[in-house]
Write a protein that holds these residues in place. Sequence first.
Motif, mmCIF file in Angstrom:
data_model
loop_
_atom_site.group_PDB
_atom_site.id
_atom_site.type_symbol
_atom_site.label_atom_id
_atom_site.label_comp_id
_atom_site.label_asym_id
_atom_site.label_seq_id
_atom_site.Cartn_x
_atom_site.Cartn_y
_atom_site.Cartn_z
ATOM 1 N N VAL A 240 -2.323 -56.910 -31.028
ATOM 2 C CA VAL A 240 -1.640 -55.695 -30.569
ATOM 3 C C VAL A 240 -0.150 -55.784 -30.896
ATOM 4 C CG1 VAL A 240 -0.903 -54.441 -28.492
ATOM 5 C CG2 VAL A 240 -3.296 -55.089 -28.763
ATOM 6 N N HIS A 241 0.459 -56.936 -30.639
ATOM 7 C CA HIS A 241 1.899 -57.094 -30.867
ATOM 8 C C HIS A 241 2.262 -56.777 -32.324
ATOM 9 C CE1 HIS A 241 5.918 -58.657 -30.050
ATOM 10 N NE2 HIS A 241 5.848 -59.347 -31.172
ATOM 11 N N VAL A 242 1.573 -57.411 -33.260
ATOM 12 C CA VAL A 242 1.925 -57.259 -34.677
ATOM 13 C C VAL A 242 1.481 -55.895 -35.219
ATOM 14 C CG1 VAL A 242 1.506 -58.168 -36.988
ATOM 15 C CG2 VAL A 242 1.972 -59.734 -35.104
ATOM 16 N N THR A 243 0.243 -55.511 -34.928
ATOM 17 C CA THR A 243 -0.259 -54.249 -35.486
ATOM 18 C C THR A 243 0.491 -53.056 -34.897
ATOM 19 O OG1 THR A 243 -2.413 -55.294 -35.722
ATOM 20 C CG2 THR A 243 -2.348 -52.905 -35.930
ATOM 21 N N LEU A 244 0.739 -53.087 -33.595
ATOM 22 C CA LEU A 244 1.483 -51.980 -32.982
ATOM 23 C C LEU A 244 2.919 -51.936 -33.524
ATOM 24 C CD1 LEU A 244 1.603 -49.672 -30.913
ATOM 25 C CD2 LEU A 244 2.306 -51.338 -29.200
ATOM 26 N N GLY A 245 3.520 -53.099 -33.679
ATOM 27 C CA GLY A 245 4.887 -53.136 -34.223
ATOM 28 C C GLY A 245 4.946 -52.474 -35.584
ATOM 29 N N ILE A 246 4.007 -52.802 -36.454
ATOM 30 C CA ILE A 246 3.989 -52.213 -37.805
ATOM 31 C C ILE A 246 3.715 -50.715 -37.710
ATOM 32 C CG2 ILE A 246 2.651 -52.181 -39.960
ATOM 33 C CD1 ILE A 246 2.412 -55.284 -39.550
ATOM 34 N N GLY B 142 10.328 -59.559 -37.639
ATOM 35 C CA GLY B 142 8.878 -59.602 -37.441
ATOM 36 C C GLY B 142 8.126 -59.299 -38.725
ATOM 37 N N VAL B 143 8.540 -58.230 -39.403
ATOM 38 C CA VAL B 143 7.848 -57.812 -40.630
ATOM 39 C C VAL B 143 8.013 -58.872 -41.726
ATOM 40 C CG1 VAL B 143 8.049 -56.170 -42.533
ATOM 41 C CG2 VAL B 143 7.814 -55.332 -40.203
ATOM 42 N N LEU B 144 9.204 -59.489 -41.808
ATOM 43 C CA LEU B 144 9.413 -60.538 -42.819
ATOM 44 C C LEU B 144 8.593 -61.779 -42.478
ATOM 45 C CD1 LEU B 144 13.257 -60.254 -43.438
ATOM 46 C CD2 LEU B 144 11.432 -59.648 -45.039
ATOM 47 N N ASN B 145 8.531 -62.135 -41.200
ATOM 48 C CA ASN B 145 7.824 -63.354 -40.810
ATOM 49 C C ASN B 145 6.339 -63.269 -41.117
ATOM 50 O OD1 ASN B 145 7.949 -66.021 -39.402
ATOM 51 N ND2 ASN B 145 6.455 -65.002 -38.090
ATOM 52 N N TYR C 223 10.926 -66.133 -45.223
ATOM 53 C CA TYR C 223 11.858 -66.634 -44.201
ATOM 54 C C TYR C 223 13.310 -66.556 -44.664
ATOM 55 C CZ TYR C 223 7.341 -68.593 -42.817
ATOM 56 O OH TYR C 223 6.014 -68.749 -42.487
ATOM 57 N N VAL C 224 13.803 -65.346 -44.907
ATOM 58 C CA VAL C 224 15.176 -65.191 -45.404
ATOM 59 C C VAL C 224 16.183 -65.026 -44.269
ATOM 60 C CG1 VAL C 224 14.595 -64.245 -47.660
ATOM 61 C CG2 VAL C 224 14.743 -62.710 -45.700
ATOM 62 N N PHE C 225 15.683 -64.889 -43.037
ATOM 63 C CA PHE C 225 16.617 -64.634 -41.935
ATOM 64 C C PHE C 225 17.399 -65.906 -41.586
ATOM 65 C CE2 PHE C 225 12.098 -63.991 -40.898
ATOM 66 C CZ PHE C 225 11.781 -65.254 -40.459
ATOM 67 N N PRO C 226 18.554 -65.721 -40.912
ATOM 68 C CA PRO C 226 19.485 -66.847 -40.732
ATOM 69 C C PRO C 226 19.085 -67.779 -39.590
ATOM 70 C CG PRO C 226 20.411 -64.862 -39.787
ATOM 71 C CD PRO C 226 19.095 -64.464 -40.369
ATOM 72 N N GLY C 227 18.049 -68.541 -39.758
ATOM 73 C CA GLY C 227 17.636 -69.502 -38.737
ATOM 74 C C GLY C 227 16.130 -69.518 -38.610
ATOM 75 N N LEU D 45 5.357 -47.614 -47.354
ATOM 76 C CA LEU D 45 4.554 -48.826 -47.593
ATOM 77 C C LEU D 45 5.354 -49.837 -48.408
ATOM 78 C CD1 LEU D 45 0.999 -47.367 -48.388
ATOM 79 C CD2 LEU D 45 1.784 -48.429 -46.274
ATOM 80 N N LEU D 46 6.105 -49.340 -49.392
ATOM 81 C CA LEU D 46 6.924 -50.246 -50.214
ATOM 82 C C LEU D 46 8.006 -50.910 -49.371
ATOM 83 C CD1 LEU D 46 7.597 -51.320 -53.052
ATOM 84 C CD2 LEU D 46 9.125 -49.375 -53.337
ATOM 85 N N LEU D 47 8.618 -50.125 -48.490
ATOM 86 C CA LEU D 47 9.686 -50.662 -47.634
ATOM 87 C C LEU D 47 9.151 -51.764 -46.726
ATOM 88 C CD1 LEU D 47 12.679 -50.148 -46.558
ATOM 89 C CD2 LEU D 47 11.586 -48.789 -44.776
ATOM 90 N N VAL D 48 8.008 -51.504 -46.083
ATOM 91 C CA VAL D 48 7.472 -52.455 -45.100
ATOM 92 C C VAL D 48 6.957 -53.724 -45.783
ATOM 93 C CG1 VAL D 48 5.649 -52.818 -43.392
ATOM 94 C CG2 VAL D 48 6.913 -50.661 -43.428
ATOM 95 N N TRP D 49 6.250 -53.550 -46.897
ATOM 96 C CA TRP D 49 5.595 -54.699 -47.531
ATOM 97 C C TRP D 49 6.310 -55.144 -48.797
ATOM 98 C CZ3 TRP D 49 2.927 -56.665 -43.934
ATOM 99 C CH2 TRP D 49 2.149 -55.893 -43.072
ATOM 100 N N PHE D 50 7.625 -54.906 -48.888
ATOM 101 C CA PHE D 50 8.327 -55.219 -50.130
ATOM 102 C C PHE D 50 8.192 -56.682 -50.561
ATOM 103 C CE2 PHE D 50 11.962 -56.348 -52.754
ATOM 104 C CZ PHE D 50 11.781 -55.439 -53.783
ATOM 105 N N PRO D 51 8.332 -57.662 -49.636
ATOM 106 C CA PRO D 51 8.194 -59.058 -50.084
ATOM 107 C C PRO D 51 6.836 -59.335 -50.746
ATOM 108 C CG PRO D 51 9.144 -58.984 -47.903
ATOM 109 C CD PRO D 51 8.711 -57.578 -48.221
#
Lengths: 411, 152
Positions: free
Chosen positions: A84-90, A139-142, A147-151, B90-96
Amino acid sequence: MARSPFSPAFWRSPLRGPWFTSVLGVVLLGGITVLFVTGLVSYAAYNPDLSPVNDQTPDKGILGFYLFAWPTHPVWLYRLTQGVHVTLGITLIPVLLAKLWSVVPRLFTLPPARSVAHALERISLLLLVGGGLFEFTTGVLNVQLDYVFPGSFYPLHFYGAWVFFTAFVVHAALKVPAAVRNLRRAQEAGEARETGELVSPSPAEPTVSRRGALGLVGGASLLLFGTTAGQSFDGPLRETAVLAPHGGPEPGSGPGGFQINKTAGYAGISAAETSEEAWRLVVTGRTGTVRLSRADLLRLPLHSSALPIACVEGWATSDQWWRGVRLRDLAELVGHGDPSDVLVESLQRHGAFRRAALRANQVADPRSLLALQVNGEDLTPDHGYPARVIVPAAPGVLNTKWVARMAFGEL
Amino acid sequence: MRRRPAIGSPFTVLLLVCSFALTGYVGVRLLVGDWFGVSLWFVGAALLHDLVLLPLYTVADRAVVTVFQAAGHRDLVGYARVPAALSGLLLLVWFPLISGQMADRDRSVTGLCGDRFLARWLLITAVLFGGSALLLVLRLRRAAKQRPPAVH
């Protein structure tokens, strides 16, 4: 036409107005509250107060006030909360973007502050918008392993969430009454022309109705949901998650073909150290140390449990059929008849969770296994051969693979 | 005589000061590592969105509306706007993933084929625009049928 964004006439979209913003705001009020709660739940699921090896934010102070012993029932608990956390966030990303679009003229308000309260509120809004975008972005990057965020992700996302949610609560306290009033008024007045700060004084001719625009936002959310949610299931449903990191076809076929978090190759596990001759499980406890080969383990009473793997990144597998030695039987072997906490160490040399602690209630659960087989075959190297931990309802990283040592009562 | 600055609602001021105190408590923990990088991401995310992303998609949308208007079909702009917005999102969210920059890591970490996302995104984009074109054709044909036949 006004040239400066500081002039209200610069903003010409006929869509902007209290109704549009209020509808999006109410959706986010519910959605972000669920995201925050499931996020806190995920932190609790790691049992961070059990041992420093489980805690990525040891200086949390009072922010860990709510922590509790994570249960083992129902077995799909973490699969549900983190899915729910990840899917709802997206799914909420289009709503967040539309909400920010709907209020952007406010950024250019003149004078910058009408009063002390207004000045403070604008500072809080920077924390709200910056914090919200920071949380969604990290969240979306992780989940894409970028892992480009600073830490480290854990402290950034955890402390960032508290900054964001604090500003969110303030914003809700100040704005929810107005939002509810706006929606009531719109219900009574129907499609009558709106008034208010967000309404453009010189609107352009509309190219879409407000309901049409809201439909686009909802459709975009539905598209993201439909291409992501399937990664919490196996088989044909996973195939529907065409853009999600763990969507599409399984990595392999056969009994061990299901999703892998980290492969043996990536973790640096060599065949030489997991061979029948080389590998020994070291179990320590009250009565000393026991060394067991894989053949020794297979001679102990074996039990089966059907349990899923659920990852913090929001993907999960359906139940797999695991077979191995109960953790509580291993505890008893070294003198812990009343199951105690255990520290599990992997052969893995690097990685945050190569050591993980399990609580006594997790060890005591009869479905918690040191699994040797899955779906009727020996574990594959990628799924933790020679032996791995599998505990109901625990986050994936606590189900240690390539187990080398188990220390009962050592925490 | 100088006018004293207005205070505003005392409730609002108290609520905000309370929230800033809690934010300070959390903030020192958030900034304990790379404080500059984290601050940059926090403020930068807001600025990048408000001053770059939002103006960019607004200008792109205006351009699409202008093109349709020039062709005399302002009412049909949604047929381009909707698939473009969905595909862009979709491109923005899944760009990586779509850009393929994570392909090698993806394969070694998860054992999944990492370069499958660009093809999928392109196919989804094709379906979105194709579906939109189909709807447009159906609508134009329906409109043509409803028009009274030309008199010879």
